[in-house]
Design a protein around this motif. Sequence first.
Motif, PDB file in Angstrom:
ATOM      1  N   MET A  28      27.134  33.476  35.079  1.00 15.14           N
ATOM      2  CA  MET A  28      28.718  33.171  34.649  1.00 15.14           C
ATOM      3  C   MET A  28      29.091  34.241  33.634  1.00 15.14           C
ATOM      4  O   MET A  28      28.376  35.155  33.358  1.00 15.14           O
ATOM      5  N   ASP A  29      30.390  34.082  33.591  1.00 15.23           N
ATOM      6  CA  ASP A  29      30.950  35.136  32.177  1.00 15.23           C
ATOM      7  C   ASP A  29      30.358  34.498  31.009  1.00 15.23           C
ATOM      8  O   ASP A  29      29.941  33.244  30.884  1.00 15.23           O
ATOM      9  N   TYR A  30      30.326  35.264  30.130  1.00 14.44           N
ATOM     10  CA  TYR A  30      29.716  35.154  28.788  1.00 14.44           C
ATOM     11  C   TYR A  30      30.333  33.670  28.168  1.00 14.44           C
ATOM     12  O   TYR A  30      29.725  33.003  27.443  1.00 14.44           O
ATOM     13  N   ASP A  31      31.749  33.486  28.635  1.00 15.38           N
ATOM     14  CA  ASP A  31      32.143  32.046  28.079  1.00 15.38           C
ATOM     15  C   ASP A  31      32.062  30.828  28.992  1.00 15.38           C
ATOM     16  O   ASP A  31      32.614  29.992  28.363  1.00 15.38           O
ATOM     17  N   GLY A  32      31.176  31.111  30.019  1.00 13.70           N
ATOM     18  CA  GLY A  32      31.174  29.878  31.008  1.00 13.70           C
ATOM     19  C   GLY A  32      31.970  29.887  32.194  1.00 13.70           C
ATOM     20  O   GLY A  32      31.736  28.963  32.957  1.00 13.70           O
ATOM     21  N   ALA A  33      32.935  30.620  32.279  1.00 10.11           N
ATOM     22  CA  ALA A  33      33.769  30.713  33.385  1.00 10.11           C
ATOM     23  C   ALA A  33      33.293  31.415  34.544  1.00 10.11           C
ATOM     24  O   ALA A  33      32.083  32.239  34.494  1.00 10.11           O
ATOM     25  N   ASN A  34      33.779  31.284  35.623  1.00 13.02           N
ATOM     26  CA  ASN A  34      33.246  31.806  37.023  1.00 13.02           C
ATOM     27  C   ASN A  34      31.544  31.713  37.243  1.00 13.02           C
ATOM     28  O   ASN A  34      30.727  32.657  37.808  1.00 13.02           O
ATOM     29  N   VAL A  35      31.274  30.561  37.142  1.00 12.82           N
ATOM     30  CA  VAL A  35      29.959  30.132  37.625  1.00 12.82           C
ATOM     31  C   VAL A  35      29.548  30.535  39.089  1.00 12.82           C
ATOM     32  O   VAL A  35      30.488  29.973  39.930  1.00 12.82           O
ATOM     33  N   GLN A  36      28.680  31.055  39.250  1.00 14.98           N
ATOM     34  CA  GLN A  36      28.341  31.270  40.774  1.00 14.98           C
ATOM     35  C   GLN A  36      26.607  31.019  40.752  1.00 14.98           C
ATOM     36  O   GLN A  36      25.880  31.393  39.841  1.00 14.98           O
ATOM     37  N   TYR A  37      26.241  30.282  41.905  1.00 10.39           N
ATOM     38  CA  TYR A  37      24.977  29.890  41.821  1.00 10.39           C
ATOM     39  C   TYR A  37      24.044  30.878  42.874  1.00 10.39           C
ATOM     40  O   TYR A  37      24.495  31.509  43.828  1.00 10.39           O
ATOM     41  N   LEU A  38      22.772  31.380  42.421  1.00 10.99           N
ATOM     42  CA  LEU A  38      21.871  32.241  43.009  1.00 10.99           C
ATOM     43  C   LEU A  38      20.979  32.009  44.029  1.00 10.99           C
ATOM     44  O   LEU A  38      20.375  32.678  44.964  1.00 10.99           O
TER      45      LEU A  38
END
Length: 425
Positions: A177-187
């Motif tokens: 994710m971005d440092y602020d918790g946005a744009n979460v993607q699962y790996l």
Amino acid sequence: MQVSPLSAQEPLRLEIDRGIVEPMPVAVPAFVAETPGAEQFAEDISRVVAEDLVGTGLFREIPRDAHISRVSAFASPVQFADWKAINAQALVTGAVSTDGAGRVVVKFRAWDVFAERELGEGMQFAATSEGWRRLAHKVADQVYRRLTGESPYFDSRVVFVSEVGPKDDRQKRLAIMDYDGANVQYLTDSASIVLAPRFSPNGNQVLYTSYQTGFPRIHILDVGAVQSRILQANEGTMSFAPRFSPDGSRVVYSMTQGSNTDIWAMDVASGATRRLTSTPAIETAPSFSPDGSQIVFESDRSGSQQLYVMPAMGGDAQRISFGEGRYGTPVWSPRGDRIAFTKQNQGRFHIGVMNTNGSEERLLTASFLDEGPTWAPNGRVIMFTRETQGAQGASALYSVDISGRNLRRVRTPAGASDPSWGPLQ
């Protein structure tokens, strides 16, 4: 873009190494939309810039409904008297446009209101429409640098373990994710337990431990391709707690053979391994110094869990933790001046920092369970895992300034643990 040269007047500068009693008042009016269709981007980008600055705890945003001036054009002269009237010490103005190729372009200026002068030069960034948040973080990074003199950290990502379900049946998968918790993607999926992801120095790869084979084994994952492979290990051994060297060429990790756990190093390209410790103790959680010359790790060789520092190629280790309680999960600051750690004492867990020789220990947090610190790229902020008590307890990510101020929960869509802060993008 061209700007006027700066005068010789001393610039506005926020001193953050001393106690901050009152955050600096800053105004971030909505950026100007210079082309049709840029209105929402202009609003969103200026909002994220303000959130980044306020989130440091060093700044206080003056609400827009208190603004006297309205910025209608990027080139318009700043009405400094209007901003002084509402006690704004710093002002950020910007403009956003879009082009036929689907790009978003943002330009900005930062102003010292009471000195009536620009701080640094205006800058311009461009990205695809999907990357508008990165543009906002880049703007905020530059403003933060000019107002504090510190290196930036907003345009960075964090890899972590996303958790769902009850404690006795928790599903875990790697996420970024971005440092602020946005744009979460699962790996990864949640088919097997995953632990302790760690970014490579360039942010392109992630090390983590997985139980996919039945034994804990170290995997290395390419973030862009979302493909992983298992690092070589001796048959029947358990390997875990991996971390890259500063140049990315080696991995240092723990390996258990029989009842003994020691620290090993592996050359990523060749797979060649080297044993770095050889004691009957349990030794784990190694972390390189930024120059690659030393490793800090945890060991119970003295009878309780403590921190030690040794040369990067192995050798005599020096104990650096001498306070009450047990110490673990040490990680070297990217500045090289401090080591963060987890401490357990009298039934409480703490995140703390100390100098690299163990002096000036400072505890930043205290709770039922705080653990696993990771440093922001500029060495000013630490993120960690906090778990709440009881059968329904859940894990979440928190951040705190190295002064112990500004404890904040990081927004994630579900439970989260084991953060690793990557480099600036």
